[in-house]
Enzyme design. Structure first.
Site, PDB file in Angstrom:
ATOM      1  N   CYS A 236      23.978 -39.700  19.743  1.00  0.00           N
ATOM      2  CA  CYS A 236      24.697 -38.988  20.006  1.00  0.00           C
ATOM      3  C   CYS A 236      25.515 -40.538  20.843  1.00  0.00           C
ATOM      4  CB  CYS A 236      24.502 -38.627  22.003  1.00  0.00           C
ATOM      5  SG  CYS A 236      23.701 -36.769  21.528  1.00  0.00           S
ATOM      6  N   HIS A 315      21.653 -51.919  24.311  1.00  0.00           N
ATOM      7  CA  HIS A 315      20.609 -50.622  23.534  1.00  0.00           C
ATOM      8  C   HIS A 315      19.500 -51.774  23.977  1.00  0.00           C
ATOM      9  CE1 HIS A 315      17.177 -49.659  21.053  1.00  0.00           C
ATOM     10  NE2 HIS A 315      18.746 -49.495  19.202  1.00  0.00           N
ATOM     11  N   HIS A 399      42.223 -43.340  31.180  1.00  0.00           N
ATOM     12  CA  HIS A 399      41.855 -42.398  31.035  1.00  0.00           C
ATOM     13  C   HIS A 399      40.414 -42.075  30.203  1.00  0.00           C
ATOM     14  CE1 HIS A 399      45.384 -39.986  29.965  1.00  0.00           C
ATOM     15  NE2 HIS A 399      45.829 -41.283  29.203  1.00  0.00           N
ATOM     16  N   HIS A 403      31.240 -39.006  27.298  1.00  0.00           N
ATOM     17  CA  HIS A 403      30.242 -38.571  26.698  1.00  0.00           C
ATOM     18  C   HIS A 403      29.761 -36.596  26.635  1.00  0.00           C
ATOM     19  CE1 HIS A 403      27.315 -36.597  23.550  1.00  0.00           C
ATOM     20  NE2 HIS A 403      26.269 -37.145  24.176  1.00  0.00           N
ATOM     21  N   HIS A 432      32.446 -27.036  27.885  1.00  0.00           N
ATOM     22  CA  HIS A 432      32.734 -26.038  28.091  1.00  0.00           C
ATOM     23  C   HIS A 432      33.268 -25.588  27.047  1.00  0.00           C
ATOM     24  CE1 HIS A 432      34.940 -21.519  29.565  1.00  0.00           C
ATOM     25  NE2 HIS A 432      34.235 -22.027  29.566  1.00  0.00           N
ATOM     26  N   ASN A 436      27.770 -29.466  22.980  1.00  0.00           N
ATOM     27  CA  ASN A 436      27.637 -30.644  22.507  1.00  0.00           C
ATOM     28  C   ASN A 436      27.410 -31.140  21.182  1.00  0.00           C
ATOM     29  OD1 ASN A 436      26.236 -33.338  21.952  1.00  0.00           O
ATOM     30  ND2 ASN A 436      24.240 -33.178  24.213  1.00  0.00           N
TER      31      ASN A 436
END
Length: 506
Positions: A236, A315, A399, A403, A432, A436
């Site tokens: 993701c 990573h 802002h 994710h 909502h 995802n």
């Protein structure tokens, strides 16, 4: 009023208000301190500039004439100086980093006939895999706590009974999302597909031959020398990785456009077994994708929405637990799924800590860095019980695009980074409304903020995403103007309904 009891009698006492005077004073003292330290260099230059101006104002015409005569009689020195200046300027222009502009972006909006509400999801789960009652009850509990609403979308293959998770159906899903978002992007920017010099596509779990980039190039008849890249298996957070790759390519190839497309494919990745750690992804992932147009052309600054400031990638794959915490494998009966470890949140927290340790010095005010360093030294030298100072990232960003991987991820970041409900509103509402959508979720969140009219010139945006491997990646953007939502904003037909009240959220 406040109730209290004295000798068994209820007594009403006035509720005490907080000491606003003290809190306001402390607040503004801290803000003043941050401003002073952050602008210390500029403030030190003020008296220097003032002295130069005063000195220059005292020069007479004769003084200026004498300076000109001195230069006139030192022709060799003037020529050498000019040559060095021109050479240095040329080297600077040729080697300086090019600004990367985000011209516009588009998010795929699933049509109504692909809607998958909670009731439909449970029916599909029952029909598709013939789950037993304990498994159905587990799915029901996950859905209730997931933070997903009833407007999310699912691919056409999940609206068929019996399901058809074929290669053709997976291609159909990919084409539906990719071409839908790209058509919108090209129309809104008036950029022709043949003008694109760099194409990066990321999709973790569906990697056909020819590749997804080849599908796009064939559809839009893009030019033969296009630089195309297909990223797979990166989870993701791959959207930020794709942006970083496009940025690096734009630093090398001048006067170019780059398109970054981020998506995930659900058709062939529905898990039909009963292992709980693999069932969670069935409940969370939904149909979606985003197309982003980047440019390194200085002429595009005026029409661009944002400028890319930083990309920081972390990573943790050298750690075995981190490497296996999101892992595609077969269960004990040979059914393939993506297993989520119980240690996922802890591993994500460590990855985030490493990432913001690198990001902090790039974005935090000097005052925050000094406070962090001083408390760290004091903890090491004097008192191990001193709590380390947690930098206030709200001073670095206006802002936050966190994710929308799940409600737990958003809850933990809100708590640990001391964010307000408004800071995480876009993430919660995206989860909502769209579910995802993997690496594209951070773009739905940015679109939400634009639809709400919150994006002002000079605002800084932090996009942070987590992915298998395990990775935590950040991108920082600067708004170049008061950003208005594009005509194709995915929230335009429903933004008036949001934010909605979520169960268990204050």
């Amino acid at each position: 009023m406040k109730n209290s009891s004295k000798n068994g009698v209820q007594v009403l006492q006035p509720r005490r208000l907080p000491d606003f005077l003290r809190s306001v004073k402390l607040k503004y003292v801290k803000l003043g301190y941050h401003y002073l330290v952050s602008h210390l260099l500029k403030l030190c230059l003020v008296p220097v500039m003032a002295a130069v101006i005063i000195k220059a104002s005292r020069l007479s015409l004769d003084d200026i004439h004498q300076m000109w005569l001195q230069l006139e009689y030192n022709l060799v020195r003037v020529v050498v100086f000019s040559a060095i200046f021109v050479f240095g300027s040329t080297v600077y222009v040729m080697t300086r980093k090019r600004f990367i502009y985000l011209v516009d972006y588009a998010c795929y909006l699933p049509p109504q006939h692909l809607k998958a509400d909670h009731r439909y999801f449970m029916e599909y789960a029952k029909e598709a895999a013939d789950f037993d009652e304990p498994t159905m009850e587990f799915l029901r509990k996950i859905m209730e706590r997931s933070g997903l609403g009833d407007e999310t979308g699912a691919p056409p293959s999940m609206h068929c009974f019996p399901p058809r998770p074929s290669m053709a159906a997976a291609r159909q899903e990919a084409e539906l999302v990719m071409f839908g978002a790209l058509d919108t992007l090209f129309a809104s920017t008036n950029v022709k597909p043949r003008d694109i010099g760099i194409l990066v596509v990321n999709c973790s779990l569906f990697n056909p031959t020819p590749s997804l980039t080849a599908m796009i190039i064939n559809k839009y008849k893009m030019r033969g020398n296009i630089k195309s890249f297909n990223l797979s298996g990166m989870g993701c957070s791959a959207g930020v990785i794709a942006i970083d790759l496009a940025k690096d390519m734009l630093q090398v190839h001048r006067n170019n456009y780059a398109v970054v497309f981020s998506t995930e494919n659900m058709t062939q990745n529905w898990y039909s077994g009963t292992q709980k750690s693999m069932l969670i992804s069935n409940c969370l992932f939904r149909l979606g994708g985003s197309a982003v147009l980047l440019s390194n052309k200085s002429g595009d600054r005026g029409r661009s929405k944002y400028k890319l400031i930083h990309v920081v990638r972390t990573h943790c794959g050298a750690n075995d637990k981190a490497y296996k915490c999101v892992y595609q494998e077969e269960d004990n009966v040979g059914k393939i799924g993506v297993s989520l470890s119980k240690e996922l949140m802890a591993i994500a927290g460590n990855a985030l800590k490493t990432n913001i340790t690198t990001l902090g010095p790039l974005v935090l005010p000097i005052s925050e860095q000094i406070l962090f360093f001083v408390t760290l030294v004091a903890k090491k030298l004097f008192n191990a019980k001193i709590k380390p100072y947690v930098p206030d990232f709200k001073l670095a960003f206006e802002h936050f695009c966190i994710h929308a991987g799940g409600r737990g991820v958003i809850d933990e970041l809100e708590k640990n980074m001391q964010l307000s409900p408004l800071h995480v509103e876009a993430s919660r509402m995206t989860l909502h409304r769209f579910g995802n959508t993997s690496s594209s979720s951070i773009w739905y969140e940015l679109a939400y903020m634009e639809a709400k009219g919150r994006m002002r010139k000079g605002d800084r945006i932090w996009q942070v995403a987590f992915g298998s491997g395990f990775k935590c990646n950040s991108a920082v953007w600067l708004a170049l103007k008061n950003v208005k939502p594009s005509c194709s904003n995915p929230w335009e037909d429903c933004i008036h309904k949001y934010p909605v009240k979520l169960k268990g959220i204050n």
